[in-house]
Each structure stands twice: as C-alpha cells, then as structure tokens.
Scaffold this active site. Sequence first.
Site, mmCIF file in Angstrom:
data_model
loop_
_atom_site.group_PDB
_atom_site.id
_atom_site.type_symbol
_atom_site.label_atom_id
_atom_site.label_comp_id
_atom_site.label_asym_id
_atom_site.label_seq_id
_atom_site.Cartn_x
_atom_site.Cartn_y
_atom_site.Cartn_z
ATOM 1 N N LYS A 1 21.108 -2.347 -21.646
ATOM 2 C CA LYS A 1 19.436 -2.085 -21.195
ATOM 3 C C LYS A 1 18.505 -3.053 -22.096
ATOM 4 C CE LYS A 1 17.719 1.078 -19.882
ATOM 5 N NZ LYS A 1 17.498 2.623 -19.956
ATOM 6 N N ASN B 1 14.295 -2.913 -22.378
ATOM 7 C CA ASN B 1 13.326 -1.841 -21.843
ATOM 8 C C ASN B 1 11.907 -2.713 -22.031
ATOM 9 O OD1 ASN B 1 15.290 0.045 -21.394
ATOM 10 N ND2 ASN B 1 15.283 0.840 -23.239
ATOM 11 N N THR C 1 0.820 -1.286 0.022
ATOM 12 C CA THR C 1 -0.034 0.013 0.029
ATOM 13 C C THR C 1 0.872 1.164 -0.123
ATOM 14 O OG1 THR C 1 -0.095 0.171 2.264
ATOM 15 C CG2 THR C 1 -1.814 -1.242 1.262
ATOM 16 N N HIS C 2 0.593 2.282 -0.669
ATOM 17 C CA HIS C 2 1.441 3.626 -0.863
ATOM 18 C C HIS C 2 2.556 2.982 -1.386
ATOM 19 C CE1 HIS C 2 -1.201 5.372 2.092
ATOM 20 N NE2 HIS C 2 -1.204 4.175 2.758
ATOM 21 N N SER D 1 18.406 -0.372 -26.151
ATOM 22 C CA SER D 1 18.828 1.139 -26.128
ATOM 23 C C SER D 1 19.902 1.402 -27.401
ATOM 24 C CB SER D 1 19.451 1.664 -24.697
ATOM 25 O OG SER D 1 20.387 2.765 -25.043
ATOM 26 N N TYR E 1 -30.107 15.106 -36.978
ATOM 27 C CA TYR E 1 -28.537 15.065 -37.559
ATOM 28 C C TYR E 1 -28.073 16.547 -37.816
ATOM 29 C CZ TYR E 1 -24.338 13.947 -40.291
ATOM 30 O OH TYR E 1 -23.120 13.634 -40.831
ATOM 31 N N GLN F 1 -20.104 13.486 -37.893
ATOM 32 C CA GLN F 1 -19.107 12.812 -38.942
ATOM 33 C C GLN F 1 -17.814 12.933 -37.884
ATOM 34 O OE1 GLN F 1 -18.964 13.339 -43.069
ATOM 35 N NE2 GLN F 1 -17.110 14.333 -42.905
ATOM 36 N N GLU G 1 5.101 0.310 -21.476
ATOM 37 C CA GLU G 1 5.035 1.999 -21.286
ATOM 38 C C GLU G 1 4.057 2.485 -22.430
ATOM 39 O OE1 GLU G 1 9.260 3.617 -20.997
ATOM 40 O OE2 GLU G 1 9.817 1.417 -20.914
HETATM 41 N N1 ARG Z 1 -20.554 11.159 -43.794
HETATM 42 C C1 ARG Z 1 -21.588 11.477 -42.945
HETATM 43 C C2 ARG Z 1 -21.373 11.122 -41.558
HETATM 44 O O1 ARG Z 1 -20.381 10.313 -41.157
HETATM 45 C C3 ARG Z 1 -22.783 10.702 -43.347
HETATM 46 C C4 ARG Z 1 -24.187 11.336 -43.075
HETATM 47 C C5 ARG Z 1 -24.188 12.365 -44.061
HETATM 48 N N2 ARG Z 1 -25.382 13.065 -43.983
HETATM 49 C C6 ARG Z 1 -25.751 14.281 -44.207
HETATM 50 N N3 ARG Z 1 -26.921 14.874 -44.240
HETATM 51 N N4 ARG Z 1 -24.726 15.083 -44.613
HETATM 52 O O2 ARG Z 1 -21.975 11.467 -40.635
#
Ligand code: ARG
Length: 459
Positions: free
Chosen positions: A281, A283, A153-154, A275, A315, A320, A288
């Site tokens: 070394k 590594n 611990t610690h 290294s 949308y 995107q 990491e």
């Molecule tokens: N490439 C667009 C996306 O990944 C697809 C949908 C595009 N729709 C639009 N109304 N422009 O979201």
Amino acid sequence: MKLWTGRFKKAIDKKTDDYNSSLPFDIRLYNEDIEGSVAHAGMLAKQGIISEKDLNDIISGLSKIKEELKDPKYASDEAEDVHSLVEGMLTEMIGDAGKRLHTARSRNDQVALDLKLNLRKEANEVRDLLTSLVAAIVKTAKENTDTVMSGYTHLQKAQPVTFAHHVMAYAQMFKRDITRIDDCIERMSECPLGAGALASTTHPIDRFETAKALGFKAPMANSMDAVSDRDYVIELTSCFSIIMMHLSRFSEEIILWCSGEFRYIELDDGFSTGSSIMPQKKNPDIAELCRGKTGRVYGDLMALLTVMKGIPLAYNKDMQEDKESVFDAVDTVKMSLSVFTDMFATMKVNKEEMRKKAADGFINATDCADYLAKKGVPFRDAYRAVGELVRYSIDNGKNLESLTIEEYKGFSPVFEEDIYDAISLERCVNGRRVYGGPAGEAVAIQIEEMEKFLGSING
Ligand code: ARG
C-alpha cells in the site's frame, strides 16, 4: 489577583475560574494586545490624558513583556485572559503608569481590536498560501497543455480535455478564494478601539488617531456595534470553509487519480503513507485528511454562527467562544493549504496513462455527431445516428477509431474517410478553442491571465 476584586467579598470559585478563563487560547493574541496598547497609550499621551513619562514607561515595559511572553509557560498563568495578564505584568513592572493604561478602555473594545488585528494578519497569510497553491497549479498546467485526458460528468467519461485545463479549473476556484479574502479584509478596515465597554468614554480620546496608528481606515461608527461585532470572524471562517470545500474536491480527485483504477498520477513518497499490514500500500492520507478536515472547518463556522445568533447588544461573555473556533479554522486551513501545495507540486503526472484511458469510453462521440452536423445533418439526427453507432461498437467490442468506413456508412451515408481525423482526440481537444475551452491555445490564454493576476496581487 483579579482586576475586579474591589466589588467582591470573596475570591472566585476554582472551577468557575477555570471555566471562565480564556488565557490558554487567547494567549496567542499577546502581540496584538501589546500593539493595541502601544497605540492606545500613544494617543492618551498625545491627548494629555497620561504623561510622556508614563507613556515611555508603558512602551518600554510592553516591549519587555513581549519578549517574556514568548515563553509558553504563561499560557497556564492564573490570569483570566491575555488582557489581564499583560496589564498585570506591566503594573508589576512599572507601577502606577501600568494602571493608567486602561484609562478610557475596556477589555470589550480591547478584545474586539486584538482579534481583528490578529485575523487581519492571518487572513493575509492564508491569502499568501492560496497564491502559492495557484502558482503551483499554473506550473503543472504549463507542463500539461497537451496532456489529453477524459473530462467527466457524473464521474463518467464525457469529453476530451487536457490535464492542464482540468487543474486550471481549481486555479480559478482558488483565485476566487483570494479575492473573497480580499473583500473580507476590506470590510475589516474599521477599528473598534475607543468604544469602551459599550458606550465609549467621557475622556477626550481621539479614535481616528488610534485607528490610523493601527493601520485601519477609520474607527467603527457605533460604539455598541464596535464591541459586539463578530461578523468579520464569521465572514472569514466562511471564506475558509469555501477554501476547504475546494481543497476537498481537489483532494477527492487526487485520491481517485492515484488509485490503481486510474493511475493518472503518483504521489511523492514524502507525501504518502503506508499500511501496517498490507506491504503493497501507498495511501493518499494527506488528501484524505484535507477532505476530512473540511468538516471541522464547517463545524467551526456553525459554532460561530450559533454563538452569535441570540446575543443581545452589546458585549456578552458568549463571545469569548469565538476564539477557539476561529483559531481552529485558521490553523486547519493554513496547514491544509501548505501541505496540499507541497503534495501537489511533487506529484508525478502519468501522461501516457491519461491518454490511454481517454481512448476508451467514446469521449469523441460528441465530435462524431458534430462531424455530421457540420455536414448538414440536423444535430438531433446526428446525435441519434452516433448513439446507434456507439451501441453497435459496444456490442462488437470496437471503438469509434476501429470501425471501418463501411460500418460508418451503414449508420449515415454522410460519413467519409475524414471522420477518422475528426474524431482523433487531439483534434477534438484542439478544436475546442473558444475562450475558456480546453484547446492548447485557449488554455495558454487562461494561464497567461492567471499569471497576470498572480503578478498583480504580488506586486
Ligand atoms: N476574554 C474575554 C473575551 O474573549 C475578554 C473580554 C472580557 N470582557 C468582559 N467584560 N468580561 O471575550
């Protein structure tokens, strides 16, 4: 040619086109795009919206396109995104039937579907990789139920455990990660297809039919939510972030353990690097990198949360931006799990070194106090007496094992010869046989339960 040229007098500006295009990164959705289109077309034909002939042309065209798109050259096609690329290729191949495919569908429900199908597949792959890692941990644990080491611990030596118990703690974390992914997959079981641009359609489509054909439980209940929901992307990336956090903690320990100061383990040459200047070394770069790449997956999660935070329904093109982040998180977590598992499975455990290092550091001091407490000394008094004993030992270059019985008795008359047995590290570990404890028999139960879990999810 753009899908939407009818409304426009002028072609799109070149730089804008590049800025707008998602094809270089959404090309990886082409399989899902085609899968979605096949289901959509099948339903359109069933509902009498397109003819059987069109359906057959669409299906055979799409299957050819699926082959063609294996060629990486398509990633730099001039199409705006994978959806317009596939539609354009199909139309070129089969004519009007290709143009009818988009009836009662928008790229908005299309992209929501493609991404969900893709991430469902990726989530299952991550789950399988986690399962392999847990299996590798269990294997190492089984070989080390009597490998006594110090627990910390610690990062200070605390109490004796075994290497099996220590690594099984990580198996428990990764088990939770598996169930977390399962929960997430469960919430990905509703289909957005048929939501259209945002307000569904006046065509008599059957959303239940396509949902079923694509392996979903049901269609999403609200068309506006369906096209603008990216919760599953964020939830999955948060699962990935937690996996990386666990991998990072484990990596940190592996880095410590293979240092000259610990020498608890030795990594296989195949999973280490040298290294350029220091010939001696070896590594632990893989560990990491796992630790470092955790930051990048957290970054992906932050990017996704931030992209979504101010978006009005439904949308918006901001969405995107979800793809590069989540794909990066998927690729990083998959690579990390896979390399880490191989590194872990091939490392050598230095049992003797762990045992030797466990002997200094007074990790049996609690047991020494418990010895007195079990003989009637109130624990707080016992604790104090042993604290003084430890101080005395440090001042005189001794440890609890090398003190004489006379020295012991100087701190409490209750000490007798059986103290040496009570503080033997093997006794200390194996006395902790409560459920979830480090004793060999308790860890055996833990391992058995873990193997049952692995059996239940593989079956
Ligand atoms: N490439 C667009 C996306 O990944 C697809 C949908 C595009 N729709 C639009 N109304 N422009 O979201």
